[in-house]
Design a protein around this motif. Structure first.
Motif, PDB file in Angstrom:
ATOM      1  N   SER A   1       0.846  -1.191   0.000  1.00 55.99           N
ATOM      2  CA  SER A   1       0.000   0.000   0.000  1.00 55.99           C
ATOM      3  C   SER A   1       0.887   1.248   0.000  1.00 55.99           C
ATOM      4  O   SER A   1       2.103   1.166   0.172  1.00 55.99           O
ATOM      5  CB  SER A   1      -0.881  -0.006   1.241  1.00 55.99           C
ATOM      6  N   ILE A   2       0.256   2.411  -0.182  1.00 57.03           N
ATOM      7  CA  ILE A   2       0.986   3.676  -0.119  1.00 57.03           C
ATOM      8  C   ILE A   2       1.701   3.789   1.226  1.00 57.03           C
ATOM      9  O   ILE A   2       2.891   4.111   1.297  1.00 57.03           O
ATOM     10  CB  ILE A   2       0.001   4.848  -0.323  1.00 57.03           C
ATOM     11  N   TYR A   3       0.947   3.489   2.271  1.00 59.70           N
ATOM     12  CA  TYR A   3       1.482   3.578   3.629  1.00 59.70           C
ATOM     13  C   TYR A   3       2.721   2.689   3.796  1.00 59.70           C
ATOM     14  O   TYR A   3       3.774   3.135   4.244  1.00 59.70           O
ATOM     15  CB  TYR A   3       0.374   3.136   4.584  1.00 59.70           C
TER      16      TYR A   3
ATOM     17  N   LYS B   1      -3.938  11.330   1.405  1.00 63.69           N
ATOM     18  CA  LYS B   1      -4.151  11.075   2.833  1.00 63.69           C
ATOM     19  C   LYS B   1      -5.405  10.242   3.101  1.00 63.69           C
ATOM     20  O   LYS B   1      -5.491   9.586   4.125  1.00 63.69           O
ATOM     21  CB  LYS B   1      -4.210  12.392   3.596  1.00 63.69           C
ATOM     22  N   ASP B   2      -6.380  10.251   2.160  1.00 65.42           N
ATOM     23  CA  ASP B   2      -7.600   9.482   2.387  1.00 65.42           C
ATOM     24  C   ASP B   2      -7.520   8.062   1.856  1.00 65.42           C
ATOM     25  O   ASP B   2      -8.467   7.301   1.973  1.00 65.42           O
ATOM     26  CB  ASP B   2      -8.788  10.188   1.718  1.00 65.42           C
TER      27      ASP B   2
ATOM     28  N   PRO C   1      -3.145   0.423  -2.938  1.00 68.69           N
ATOM     29  CA  PRO C   1      -1.825   0.098  -3.496  1.00 68.69           C
ATOM     30  C   PRO C   1      -1.144   1.301  -4.128  1.00 68.69           C
ATOM     31  O   PRO C   1      -1.815   2.144  -4.746  1.00 68.69           O
ATOM     32  CB  PRO C   1      -2.128  -0.964  -4.555  1.00 68.69           C
ATOM     33  N   GLY C   2       0.169   1.374  -3.973  1.00 70.85           N
ATOM     34  CA  GLY C   2       0.930   2.487  -4.520  1.00 70.85           C
ATOM     35  C   GLY C   2       0.902   2.524  -6.033  1.00 70.85           C
ATOM     36  O   GLY C   2       1.083   3.576  -6.640  1.00 70.85           O
TER      37      GLY C   2
ATOM     38  N   GLN D   1       2.652  10.941  -9.301  1.00 66.10           N
ATOM     39  CA  GLN D   1       2.415  10.667  -7.878  1.00 66.10           C
ATOM     40  C   GLN D   1       3.278   9.511  -7.402  1.00 66.10           C
ATOM     41  O   GLN D   1       3.818   9.540  -6.298  1.00 66.10           O
ATOM     42  CB  GLN D   1       0.932  10.341  -7.661  1.00 66.10           C
ATOM     43  N   GLN D   2       3.414   8.492  -8.277  1.00 64.17           N
ATOM     44  CA  GLN D   2       4.280   7.359  -7.903  1.00 64.17           C
ATOM     45  C   GLN D   2       5.709   7.831  -7.677  1.00 64.17           C
ATOM     46  O   GLN D   2       6.379   7.389  -6.751  1.00 64.17           O
ATOM     47  CB  GLN D   2       4.272   6.297  -9.001  1.00 64.17           C
TER      48      GLN D   2
END
Lengths: 259, 324
Positions: A101-103, A140-141, A146-147, A154-155
């Protein structure tokens, strides 16, 4: 935190092939240094030798010295893994980890070496790094998504967030905008301006306007001839390189009269 | 977009749209026919096997008494054999999977190129050894060698039900059979895994390394997530071989009839596998017993079919997630 880099008489080899010869330069801390030059002249190879990433290719080796704040990178006892933790890198094509994920992508570097992070500390790092990479408001939301679902630009900013999450001393960028559209490129260039206050940034670019826009110092690399090693032709403050270069071939390259 | 829509001439209503066909060339036609035929032959062969097993097996389903080796009915008979088949296959996979993944990683990421290539060939050679040879080796060398270990296991670890004994000194146990199977499965899993590991995008590997990952961390971050579905299908292919392998098991395993349903891995009283049971019982089988054996073959066919489908489902699911 940011550190300067001194390079003296650096030769870089792939096996027996000498790719880059005799580089001497001082990269200032808290400044942006850009490398320009034609394809195949060894800019990227030189950049990768600054955090020992070129060693990933079998047979690659260097001779000469690279000192980061007086510490040699190529002393026998120096662990390349430790070097790469201090000197982060952003690549030509955005490469977030596809299954994360992004996180988790932002935290990937912090979780290495089986470091345990408290949830609150992890949240702080993610927020701070994504804000640092100018991406926080956009993602943020959906931190759990997934990234790979992000746009290319953005990636790439996610990859920058991942690189600065471990608070490196130096950030190396290998043509970070070459796969991006002009708007994403502008976003990354703004980001480089912001990051300059905290990090030493070294960027390789094919785009001379970009070098002129973002960098404080510029190095021009060129080949002596076909099959010859690449070398550093000129290294000067960016204004000087673009207005009044010392070397004729630099001027020829910059003004488009190459060769 | 609208401009392109209006620009395109539309066929007037009522008239069939003009079909544009590329001119047929004889070479294309012939090749298409050949490849189509080849594909059809596979389907026909598979259907033929399924029909044969079903038709010949159905009479066996109602058998009892001598035809089902003294069991109450076919279900009990088949159940006992399925147990042995699965047990041997599971033992094989428990041993073979981690070993194979380790070997594949050595070949793709750890060993220097000079060592990796010959090592790869050696492992491929393992797959070329005929199963009869594995069987002979299992009886004459490996089984005897394991026999001594079983005696030791019974004496020292006998409190664990798996090793409660009495130990088979000849070593012809289900555990030996499972280990021989493992050796036969390793080249399959290793070959597939190393191909997939080697295909991991450099971009992702460098992403991990540039963050300061060690080799192993890079493998966990970049290689395994990329290769996961491939590793599952490699294991399932290995499982398919382990389930169906006949000769080596029939030679190594000492079991009679449907065998003994036990978790005790080191005794002379062992479970039997479907394939080994068919191979050993078929020469003496007559009448209904033949139908019973064929029906048990049908059961094995269904199990391997299910395993393959499960593998495909898993691969498809994780493939979807990776692209999401």
């Amino acid at each position: 935190m940011a550190k300067s880099i001194d390079v003296s008489d650096l030769d870089i080899y792939y096996g027996d092939f000498l790719a880059v010869q005799g580089v001497n330069m001082t990269i200032r801390a808290r400044a942006v240094t850009a490398f320009i030059g034609p394809s195949g002249c060894g800019k990227s190879t030189f950049l990768r030798s600054l955090n020992r990433m070129h060693e990933v290719i079998p047979g690659a080796r260097v001779e000469g010295k690279v000192l980061v704040d007086g510490q040699s990178l190529y002393e026998p006892g120096v662990d390349p893994v430790a070097v790469r933790r201090q000197i982060g890198m952003v690549f030509q094509r955005p490469n977030p980890f596809p299954t994360m994920s992004i996180y988790d992508n932002v935290l990937a570097g912090n979780r290495l070496n089986s470091k345990k992070l408290k949830k609150s500390a992890a949240d702080d790092i993610v927020e701070k790094s994504l804000k640092g990479a100018n991406l926080w408001n956009e993602v943020k939301d959906r931190l759990g998504k997934p990234g790979m679902g992000l746009s290319g630009g953005q990636q790439q900013r996610l990859c920058i967030a991942r690189a600065i999450a471990v608070e490196p001393q130096v950030l190396l960028m290998d043509e970070p905008c070459s796969a991006l559209d002009p708007i994403s490129t502008a976003a990354i260039e703004d980001l480089i301006h912001d990051l300059k206050s905290q990090y030493t940034i070294v960027i390789v670019t094919h785009n001379m306007q970009q070098a002129a826009r973002v960098s404080d110092d510029t190095g021009f690399f060129n080949l002596k001839g076909a099959g010859q090693p690449g070398h550093l032709v000129e290294f000067n403050p960016t204004e000087k390189v673009f207005a009044n270069p010392d070397n004729d071939s630099t001027e020829a390259y910059i003004s488009g009269r190459f060769g | 977009m609208s401009s392109t829509d209006t620009a395109k001439p539309r066929p007037p209503k009522g008239e069939p749209p003009v079909k544009r066909r590329s001119p047929e060339r004889p070479g294309d036609k012939i090749f298409k026919g050949l490849s189509f035929g080849a594909a059809m032959i596979i389907l026909v062969a598979l259907a033929g096997v399924a029909i044969f097993l079903t038709v010949e097996g159905i009479p066996g389903l109602g058998a009892s008494g001598g035809a089902v080796a003294g069991e109450a009915n076919f279900l009990v008979y088949a159940g006992r054999l399925v147990y042995g088949t699965l047990l041997a296959a599971v033992i094989a996979l428990i041993v073979a999977t981690p070993l194979s993944i380790g070997m594949a990683l050595v070949i793709s990421h750890y060993a220097p190129r000079r060592l990796a290539t010959p090592l790869g060939y050696m492992i491929d050679l393992l797959a070329a050894v005929p199963s009869v040879v594995y069987g002979l080796w299992g009886i004459l060398f490996f089984g005897r060698f394991m026999g001594d270990i079983y005696v030791w296991l019974e004496a020292n670890l006998g409190f664990i039900p798996l090793f409660s004994g009495p130990a088979a000194t000849g070593g012809r146990t289900i555990l030996t059979a499972g280990l021989v199977l493992a050796l036969m499965v390793i080249p399959i899993i290793t070959a597939i895994c190393r191909e997939i590991f080697a295909q991991t995008p450099t971009l992702h590997q460098e992403a991990a390394l540039a963050l300061g990952a060690t080799r192993w961390e890079m493998i966990r971050y970049a290689v395994f997530p990329y290769a996961k579905s491939g590793m599952v299908s490699a294991t399932m292919l290995g499982l398919g071989r382990a389930l169906g392998e006949t000769m080596a098991v029939a030679m190594v395993l000492s079991a009679s009839g449907t065998g003994v349903m036990t978790l005790n891995l080191i005794t002379t009283q062992n479970p039997n596998t479907i394939a080994a049971n068919i191979a050993r019982s078929f020469p003496e089988a007559t009448g209904l017993s033949v139908n019973v054996l064929i029906a048990s073959g049908l059961v094995l066919f269904l199990i391997t079919f299910a395993v393959n489908f499960a593998a495909r489902a898993i691969v498809a699911r994780s493939g979807k997630r990776l692209n999401a």
